[in-house]
Design a protein around this motif. Structure first.
Motif, PDB file in Angstrom:
ATOM      1  N   LEU A 197      16.909  -3.880 -30.848  1.00  0.00           N
ATOM      2  CA  LEU A 197      17.062  -2.433 -30.801  1.00  0.00           C
ATOM      3  C   LEU A 197      17.545  -1.921 -32.156  1.00  0.00           C
ATOM      4  O   LEU A 197      18.403  -2.537 -32.790  1.00  0.00           O
ATOM      5  CB  LEU A 197      18.081  -2.026 -29.723  1.00  0.00           C
ATOM      6  CG  LEU A 197      17.762  -2.424 -28.283  1.00  0.00           C
ATOM      7  CD1 LEU A 197      18.945  -2.102 -27.383  1.00  0.00           C
ATOM      8  CD2 LEU A 197      16.496  -1.733 -27.787  1.00  0.00           C
ATOM      9  N   ILE A 198      16.982  -0.782 -32.573  1.00  0.00           N
ATOM     10  CA  ILE A 198      17.449  -0.065 -33.761  1.00  0.00           C
ATOM     11  C   ILE A 198      18.030   1.251 -33.264  1.00  0.00           C
ATOM     12  O   ILE A 198      17.326   2.037 -32.623  1.00  0.00           O
ATOM     13  CB  ILE A 198      16.301   0.175 -34.751  1.00  0.00           C
ATOM     14  CG1 ILE A 198      15.627  -1.151 -35.132  1.00  0.00           C
ATOM     15  CG2 ILE A 198      16.820   0.877 -36.005  1.00  0.00           C
ATOM     16  CD1 ILE A 198      14.341  -0.983 -35.921  1.00  0.00           C
ATOM     17  N   LEU A 199      19.313   1.462 -33.538  1.00  0.00           N
ATOM     18  CA  LEU A 199      20.009   2.638 -33.023  1.00  0.00           C
ATOM     19  C   LEU A 199      20.338   3.604 -34.147  1.00  0.00           C
ATOM     20  O   LEU A 199      20.707   3.191 -35.254  1.00  0.00           O
ATOM     21  CB  LEU A 199      21.309   2.236 -32.315  1.00  0.00           C
ATOM     22  CG  LEU A 199      21.189   1.218 -31.176  1.00  0.00           C
ATOM     23  CD1 LEU A 199      22.556   1.012 -30.532  1.00  0.00           C
ATOM     24  CD2 LEU A 199      20.153   1.637 -30.142  1.00  0.00           C
ATOM     25  N   ASP A 200      20.230   4.876 -33.846  1.00  0.00           N
ATOM     26  CA  ASP A 200      20.595   5.933 -34.788  1.00  0.00           C
ATOM     27  C   ASP A 200      22.114   6.153 -34.702  1.00  0.00           C
ATOM     28  O   ASP A 200      22.585   7.036 -33.989  1.00  0.00           O
ATOM     29  CB  ASP A 200      19.837   7.217 -34.441  1.00  0.00           C
ATOM     30  CG  ASP A 200      20.238   8.387 -35.330  1.00  0.00           C
ATOM     31  OD1 ASP A 200      20.671   8.128 -36.473  1.00  0.00           O
ATOM     32  OD2 ASP A 200      20.114   9.536 -34.880  1.00  0.00           O
ATOM     33  N   LEU A 201      22.847   5.308 -35.415  1.00  0.00           N
ATOM     34  CA  LEU A 201      24.307   5.403 -35.465  1.00  0.00           C
ATOM     35  C   LEU A 201      24.751   5.307 -36.918  1.00  0.00           C
ATOM     36  O   LEU A 201      24.115   4.616 -37.721  1.00  0.00           O
ATOM     37  CB  LEU A 201      24.966   4.292 -34.654  1.00  0.00           C
ATOM     38  CG  LEU A 201      24.797   4.336 -33.131  1.00  0.00           C
ATOM     39  CD1 LEU A 201      25.395   3.079 -32.502  1.00  0.00           C
ATOM     40  CD2 LEU A 201      25.433   5.590 -32.547  1.00  0.00           C
ATOM     41  N   ALA A 202      25.874   5.950 -37.235  1.00  0.00           N
ATOM     42  CA  ALA A 202      26.356   5.971 -38.614  1.00  0.00           C
ATOM     43  C   ALA A 202      26.880   4.618 -39.062  1.00  0.00           C
ATOM     44  O   ALA A 202      26.912   4.329 -40.259  1.00  0.00           O
ATOM     45  CB  ALA A 202      27.456   7.026 -38.768  1.00  0.00           C
TER      46      ALA A 202
END
Length: 276
Positions: free
Chosen positions: A187-192
């Motif tokens: 999984l690739i997550l949009d998190l800082a």
């Protein structure tokens, strides 16, 4: 709102990623993930952590069909320039053997004591403290951690994740964009930033994960992944900026993180992500 940016499955261990828009996450990870492996003539399982033997496997495509068959689905394997063949068939074994230029067999049944070949990078800082006796630039045959109850071929955790923020910082440190394919995440997550161990991540309306440990890195990020060329200097960047203390293990060069599954369900790209 933070969202799921990408989902990737690897039906055949160390083969190319299957880019998918949605998947079911069970207690042992994505359905169909790493359910097959190559078995070498010496009884070891195939892993691109020894690129001399298995690097070309990264160009082999594997696709999971959950609706076909009575054992959780069928995996179709395709070598470059070849035709798709069902994993477990003589045709698939012959095609992969010809592509790797030595006889191998595809299996979903692990040997009694799974072992694999491992190449220790010679870049300073790339050998973890728990392998302090390893010789840089050498090969070893190592025991493989016992798989999940349903027979997956994981190196450690059932789910591996990276975040957009960590990738952006690594690209800045490296001086060029780093493709997430080099880290083979699920999984690739949009998190800082990567959440700390113990934090919980909710995906969509059903799935809940718990961060376990950062992911120690090996030689794989530096080698070629299909159209993404080899980049030997990436290991230097990783060792310089990402050598950390792994709780309970010691210092290691890490990127990304493993997570355990607390609540199962479906996930798709675009689903909201919440960290607590």
């Amino acid at each position: 709102m933070n969202r799921v940016l990408g989902i990737r499955r690897y039906p055949l261990k160390s083969a190319a990623a299957e880019h998918i828009a949605e998947a079911v996450i069970g207690k042992h990870g994505l359905d169909g993930d790493r359910t097959w492996t190559c078995l070498d003539a010496d009884g070891t399982i195939g892993s691109a952590k020894q690129p001399r033997l298995w690097g070309n496997l990264l160009e082999v495509e594997a696709a999971f069909n959950p609706s076909h068959g009575n054992s959780g689905g069928e995996v179709a394997v395709t070598v470059p320039g070849g035709m798709a063949a069902a994993a477990g068939s003589p045709e698939a074994d012959a095609a992969v053997s010809a592509w790797l230029a030595r006889p191998v067999r595809l299996t979903r049944t692990a040997p009694q004591q799974p072992r694999r070949h491992h190449w220790w990078p010679d870049e300073p800082g790339m050998i973890p403290e728990w392998a302090a006796d390893a010789e840089p630039g050498s090969e070893a045959v190592v025991d493989v951690r016992a798989g999940a109850a349903d027979g997956r071929f994981f190196d450690f955790g059932a789910l591996h994740l990276v975040t957009s923020g960590a990738l952006e910082r690594l690209s800045a440190e490296h001086g060029s964009e780093v493709d997430p394919i080099r880290f083979r995440p699920n999984l690739i997550l949009d998190l800082a930033a990567d959440p700390e161990p113990g934090r919980r991540i909710a995906l969509g309306s059903d799935v809940v994960l718990e961060v376990s440990v950062p992911t120690p890195r090996c030689v794989i990020p530096s080698i070629a992944h299909g159209r993404t060329p080899a980049d030997r200097t990436l290991l230097k960047t990783l060792a310089q900026h990402h050598r950390i203390d792994v709780p309970g293990f010691g210092r290691a060069t890490c990127f990304g993180f493993y997570a355990d599954v607390l609540a199962v369900g479906a996930v798709k790209t675009g689903d909201p992500v919440q960290v607590s």
